[in-house]
Design a protein around this motif. Structure first.
Motif, PDB file in Angstrom:
ATOM      1  N   ARG A 138       3.975   4.395  11.219  1.00  0.00           N
ATOM      2  CA  ARG A 138       3.124   5.240  10.394  1.00  0.00           C
ATOM      3  C   ARG A 138       1.770   5.472  11.060  1.00  0.00           C
ATOM      4  NH1 ARG A 138       1.771   1.682   6.587  1.00  0.00           N
ATOM      5  NH2 ARG A 138       2.661   0.031   7.893  1.00  0.00           N
ATOM      6  N   ASP A 215       3.857   7.905   6.828  1.00  0.00           N
ATOM      7  CA  ASP A 215       2.866   7.166   6.040  1.00  0.00           C
ATOM      8  C   ASP A 215       2.722   7.742   4.638  1.00  0.00           C
ATOM      9  OD1 ASP A 215       0.806   5.050   6.026  1.00  0.00           O
ATOM     10  OD2 ASP A 215      -0.563   6.729   5.729  1.00  0.00           O
ATOM     11  N   SER A 216       2.941   9.023   4.493  1.00  0.00           N
ATOM     12  CA  SER A 216       2.859   9.645   3.167  1.00  0.00           C
ATOM     13  C   SER A 216       4.164   9.539   2.397  1.00  0.00           C
ATOM     14  CB  SER A 216       2.464  11.124   3.302  1.00  0.00           C
ATOM     15  OG  SER A 216       3.463  11.852   4.010  1.00  0.00           O
ATOM     16  N   GLY A 217       5.169   8.875   2.984  1.00  0.00           N
ATOM     17  CA  GLY A 217       6.441   8.686   2.298  1.00  0.00           C
ATOM     18  C   GLY A 217       7.455   9.779   2.556  1.00  0.00           C
ATOM     19  N   LYS A 218       7.205  10.648   3.519  1.00  0.00           N
ATOM     20  CA  LYS A 218       8.112  11.765   3.815  1.00  0.00           C
ATOM     21  C   LYS A 218       8.796  11.525   5.157  1.00  0.00           C
ATOM     22  CE  LYS A 218       6.776  14.075   0.179  1.00  0.00           C
ATOM     23  NZ  LYS A 218       5.842  13.053  -0.325  1.00  0.00           N
ATOM     24  N   SER A 244      -1.553   7.300   1.701  1.00  0.00           N
ATOM     25  CA  SER A 244      -0.481   6.428   2.178  1.00  0.00           C
ATOM     26  C   SER A 244       0.395   5.967   1.024  1.00  0.00           C
ATOM     27  CB  SER A 244      -1.067   5.213   2.905  1.00  0.00           C
ATOM     28  OG  SER A 244      -1.846   5.628   4.007  1.00  0.00           O
ATOM     29  N   SER A 245       1.698   5.942   1.251  1.00  0.00           N
ATOM     30  CA  SER A 245       2.644   5.453   0.248  1.00  0.00           C
ATOM     31  C   SER A 245       2.794   3.940   0.406  1.00  0.00           C
ATOM     32  CB  SER A 245       4.001   6.141   0.421  1.00  0.00           C
ATOM     33  OG  SER A 245       4.954   5.577  -0.455  1.00  0.00           O
ATOM     34  N   SER A 247       5.157   1.949  -0.339  1.00  0.00           N
ATOM     35  CA  SER A 247       6.507   1.520   0.055  1.00  0.00           C
ATOM     36  C   SER A 247       7.005   2.204   1.314  1.00  0.00           C
ATOM     37  CB  SER A 247       7.488   1.795  -1.094  1.00  0.00           C
ATOM     38  OG  SER A 247       7.530   3.183  -1.405  1.00  0.00           O
ATOM     39  N   ALA A 248       6.148   2.957   2.010  1.00  0.00           N
ATOM     40  CA  ALA A 248       6.608   3.697   3.201  1.00  0.00           C
ATOM     41  C   ALA A 248       7.022   2.756   4.326  1.00  0.00           C
ATOM     42  CB  ALA A 248       5.511   4.639   3.674  1.00  0.00           C
TER      43      ALA A 248
END
Length: 261
Positions: A138, A215-218, A244-245, A247-248
């Motif tokens: 990330r 990092d944003s979960g995508k 930032s997510s 759980s990423a």
């Protein structure tokens, strides 16, 4: 009891045709034992322990469980006072096994799972080149947008120098063919320098965009939304601006991870 029976149980019976026993007594004479003298039925003496046939389950000093054990340790609950089982039981082998951990815990590197903290402009440029081709892991928002600012400033600086030398913008204005030889040569060198910089930073720009989307979960493949005219680039920028997510890291901190902060 008949003589034939006495002959059968006589432990010193050797030759049925002999007239006397080896000790001098006639054959058929009952053994002189207390139980026979007391008119009790004579029984053969038991053999030594090592020669006795096993009757039922015999206890052994090497037995794994006592005979009165209701169940082996693998079948008892963890609260069994005799056979505590601190770990879950493997139904296949019957042995207690330590609780397994998910693969993400076993495979993650020392830096995995830690949040990507904000960095300064200089630190972001250093990480930009240090993680040149790392697409896993990330990148924080500051790490990404500072690298975008860096590449933009370099391109603008080269364009300004080109404008100062040639009197026209690099991406617009007069062509090099319309300039004198000295000016055209300097303009060509500046254009080559800019082209080299843009090609050299193509892979790290793509890699850090990939990590910022992680990092944003995508997924990193979300980058290809930019190929959709108009709306695709807007959606991609929105994803790159997301925080930032938490759980990423469970999904994307695998394989080769970028250098930490």
């Amino acid at each position: 009891m008949s003589n034939e029976q006495w002959r059968y149980y006589d432990p010193q019976f050797q030759d049925p045709d002999a007239t006397l026993r080896p000790d001098g007594r006639p054959w058929g004479t009952p053994p002189q034992s207390p139980d026979v003298q007391n008119s009790q039925t004579w029984q053969p003496q038991p053999a030594p322990y090592s020669q006795q046939p096993p009757v039922g389950l015999q206890s052994s000093p090497y037995a794994q469980f006592p005979q009165d054990s209701p169940a082996p340790p693998s079948a008892g609950p963890a609260s069994d006072p005799y056979y505590p089982t601190p770990f879950p039981i493997n139904p296949t082998s019957g042995y207690g096994q330590a609780p397994g951990q998910p693969p993400v815990y076993r495979l993650m590197a020392p830096a995995a799972g830690r949040p990507r903290s904000s960095v300064s402009f200089g630190r972001a440029i250093k990480l930009f080149f240090k993680n040149y081709s790392v697409f896993s892991g990330r990148a924080s928002r500051s790490e990404y947008w500072f690298s975008v600012l860096f590449t933009t400033l370099v391109i603008l600086a080269l364009d300004l120098v080109y404008y100062a030398v040639t009197g026209a913008g690099m991406f617009y204005g007069a062509r090099l063919a319309d300039m004198d030889d000295g000016t055209a040569t300097k303009g060509a060198l500046l254009a080559l320098l800019l082209f080299t910089f843009m090609v050299g930073t193509l892979i790290p720009n793509l890699a850090i965009t990939w990590r910022r989307l992680h990092d944003s979960g995508k997924s990193g493949g979300t980058f290809f939304l930019s190929w959709i005219p108009y709306i695709g680039a807007v959606v991609l920028v929105i994803f790159l601006l997301l925080p930032s997510s938490p759980s990423a890291w469970q999904r994307f901190d695998t394989g080769r991870l970028p250098a930490g902060n």
